[in-house]
Design an enzyme around this catalytic site. Sequence first.
Site, PDB file in Angstrom:
ATOM      1  N   GLU A  55     -52.953  19.578  19.329  1.00 40.53           N
ATOM      2  CA  GLU A  55     -53.051  18.627  18.214  1.00 40.53           C
ATOM      3  C   GLU A  55     -52.742  17.194  18.627  1.00 40.53           C
ATOM      4  O   GLU A  55     -53.258  16.256  18.028  1.00 40.53           O
ATOM      5  CB  GLU A  55     -52.138  19.054  17.059  1.00 40.53           C
ATOM      6  CG  GLU A  55     -52.626  20.290  16.307  1.00 40.53           C
ATOM      7  CD  GLU A  55     -52.124  21.602  16.893  1.00 40.53           C
ATOM      8  OE1 GLU A  55     -51.562  21.588  18.010  1.00 40.53           O
ATOM      9  OE2 GLU A  55     -52.288  22.649  16.239  1.00 40.53           O
ATOM     10  N   PHE A 117     -43.429  30.793   6.582  1.00 40.46           N
ATOM     11  CA  PHE A 117     -44.050  30.834   7.898  1.00 40.46           C
ATOM     12  C   PHE A 117     -44.865  29.556   8.130  1.00 40.46           C
ATOM     13  O   PHE A 117     -45.640  29.153   7.273  1.00 40.46           O
ATOM     14  CB  PHE A 117     -44.956  32.071   8.024  1.00 40.46           C
ATOM     15  CG  PHE A 117     -45.678  32.113   9.342  1.00 40.46           C
ATOM     16  CD1 PHE A 117     -44.964  32.252  10.532  1.00 40.46           C
ATOM     17  CD2 PHE A 117     -47.062  31.988   9.402  1.00 40.46           C
ATOM     18  CE1 PHE A 117     -45.630  32.267  11.758  1.00 40.46           C
ATOM     19  CE2 PHE A 117     -47.724  32.009  10.619  1.00 40.46           C
ATOM     20  CZ  PHE A 117     -47.010  32.148  11.802  1.00 40.46           C
ATOM     21  N   LYS A 167     -51.755  24.815   0.597  1.00 38.59           N
ATOM     22  CA  LYS A 167     -52.932  25.679   0.614  1.00 38.59           C
ATOM     23  C   LYS A 167     -53.470  25.962  -0.785  1.00 38.59           C
ATOM     24  O   LYS A 167     -54.689  26.036  -0.989  1.00 38.59           O
ATOM     25  CB  LYS A 167     -52.605  26.988   1.335  1.00 38.59           C
ATOM     26  CG  LYS A 167     -53.853  27.760   1.732  1.00 38.59           C
ATOM     27  CD  LYS A 167     -53.528  28.936   2.631  1.00 38.59           C
ATOM     28  CE  LYS A 167     -54.814  29.638   3.043  1.00 38.59           C
ATOM     29  NZ  LYS A 167     -54.547  30.823   3.872  1.00 38.59           N
ATOM     30  N   MET A 486     -44.333   4.557  38.201  1.00 43.03           N
ATOM     31  CA  MET A 486     -43.512   3.505  37.607  1.00 43.03           C
ATOM     32  C   MET A 486     -42.035   3.912  37.621  1.00 43.03           C
ATOM     33  O   MET A 486     -41.158   3.071  37.825  1.00 43.03           O
ATOM     34  CB  MET A 486     -43.989   3.193  36.181  1.00 43.03           C
ATOM     35  CG  MET A 486     -43.469   1.882  35.646  1.00 43.03           C
ATOM     36  SD  MET A 486     -43.926   0.464  36.641  1.00 43.03           S
ATOM     37  CE  MET A 486     -45.408  -0.123  35.823  1.00 43.03           C
TER      38      MET A 486
END
Lengths: 589, 170
Positions: A55, A117, A167, A486
């Site tokens: 994601e 959940f 949902k 770096m």
Amino acid sequence: MKPEESATTGADLLVKALIDEEVEVVFGYPGGAVLPIYDSIFKQNQLRHILVRHEQAAVHAAEGYARSTGKVGVVLVTSGPGATNAVTGLTDALMDSVPIVCLTGQVPTHLIGNDAFQEADTTGITRPCTKHNYLVKSVAVLARTVHEAFYVARSGRPGPVVIDLPKDVLMNKHDYVAPTKPVEHKSYKPITKPDRALLHQAVELMAKAKRPVFYVGGGVVNSGPKASQLLTQLVRMTGFPITNTLMGLGSYPASDSQFLGMLGMHGTYEANLAMYHCDVLINIGARFDDRITGKLAEFSPKSTKIHIDIDPSSINKNVRVDLPIVGDARRALKGLIDIWQKKQPKLDLKAQKAWWAQIDGWRQRKCLAYKQGAEIIKPQYALERLYHHIKDREHYITTEVGQHQMWAAQFLKFEKPNHWMTSGGLGTMGYGFPAAMGVQIAHPDALVIDVAGEASIMMNIQELSTVAQYRLPVKIFILNNQYMGMVRQWQELLHGGRYSESYMESLPDFVRLAEAFGAVGLRCHEPAKLDDTIKEMIEIRKPVVVDVAVDKAENCFPMIPSGAAHYDMLLGPDDRAAKPVSEEGMVLV
Amino acid sequence: MSNRELASSHTISVLVDNEPGILARVVGLFSGRGYNIESLTVAETDAAENLSRITIVTAGTPMVIEQIKAQLDRLVPVHKVHDLTMEGPHIERELALIKVKSTGEKRVEALRLADVFRAKVIDAKTDSFVFEVTGNSDKVDTFISLMAALGLVDVGRTGIVAMTRGGEAL
């Protein structure tokens, strides 16, 4: 017909609302809470979905898409881990002002707060890392919320907006009514029109300047391509020197003689000294970030400062300015040009000439010089050769974060806005590759190159699977020095050369890794073969991973050590012994 | 530059949409950016328009105060931000409930002082009182410190609410 039969589900309604917002692509990853949306996507073919492998990459891809097109990038993730994985991307978009709408699934309303959940308090978690967020509790307000979210994301100073979707809201039914007029918000009304009187004052200050400099940031890029055109016009009209921030690169053509290069910690000698010695500083769309100012007490001490910004909270945050102007960069630039043309101010040309002579003297220091030998490839050389081969083609550059990013900013030339995507504010390793995917989706025929380090690329390497699936011919150009470069550089300069955990043990064979994902892998060790490798990479119409073995010990110069002032630059490896870093500087990042 | 300027206390009035999470947005802004909250009061003030007023007392240098106001103003559900300390004369009030448990002379003295401070008795038992006192914070502080010697048990304070003087709306 009963109303229930005529009505659409929340998920269908959401997809309709997205299409009405002219969304063409959504970057996402499915899961339980967003299944109804995926079902609605399945049943239509106007909205294209790109399936990422993580994601975080979905948000970075949407950022690349947004920054290369000027449109809002759209992300779709599930509840719980889907939303928490998106947090880094959202924070990145907030810091760099990228317009994103991120749709997150949520457990049904009656389960919220029950530790269900894949439940997470998404609006709570994302409150500080979004411009705004919404939890939609009823399907009746869903469409309105979506349209408002796009308005908020794209207006004023752009930023990410999260819409959390339980949902049951997605399954409940309600009629969709398309908006007939542009959505307005009752309290959020950013100021875009600059005060004309203040613009007059700005022109007066500019006209009297003896040692002026334009300091221009990402605000001009965000304001649209027209703003960059106007900037170029204004800068040429005045004859003043101009420097860009990391985010502002491309807003002014880098090949122009008035361009001093990037400023700041790894900016050019001439840009930083011009900032220090100038008498009038014209900041357009930049925010006096600590990477730009260095030691605040000694930042541009002799200048009268003009600051044009669309976000009032950026003004007088770090640096007190003399003339603050709130407004959109494009409108402000238009106003400045109009006034300048009407007034035809008489500039102090003698002073200007002396100022340019001083600047040309600084340029003679050739602060970006490096020595390329016959054996080992210098990273700077690799980028110079890369630029040589791509400069005549339509190309987009993204980067990861670290030394390679700074070298890319120094050695690649950006002539146009929206062709350079890098993680500036947050400094997110792993940004560049997914961002490049987003750019490639928006510009299928363009050459899109992620300039990467071997450490950063490992952070979102799983996206090789995505580019394989969608046949995205993204090029990953790895400057492989086998270190988190770096980190290694700071350890060398500040921590007595104790390279704690910065060596990249057990690196994969990048060529075989690419092949395992169906991409092409190339490797180059020798300076003499570099050109051929780059040409080969460009010619292959498939995703390519190029592993360029570069000098492990090379440091990125010039460098203003943290806590130091603009005149206190380290210009090269021989310079550092003379300028130890102060204790104050050690605690800064 | 900024750290040489002196920090001072400011009372800021913020008109916001009364929606879930708005208080968390405001408070999160203060904690996330390291600003102080000395006092915070919030309640719905306009049910028809669904608006709440948040009154915040905060301290900082002039540059920090300017930054706090700009940051508040850019929150999407914020309608107006007013710095009452900067915008001319204003009045501040606070209400406190103070429980005192004592008998004999101490009980009588508590009641006498309550009268001086125009505090009301809103609950009484044979060995306790609950007083309600309103006024500026100094007055409330003083009353509470006097009660400390007279059997102070509990204190509840609302924090400051404030308004400009005169007939003009903010």
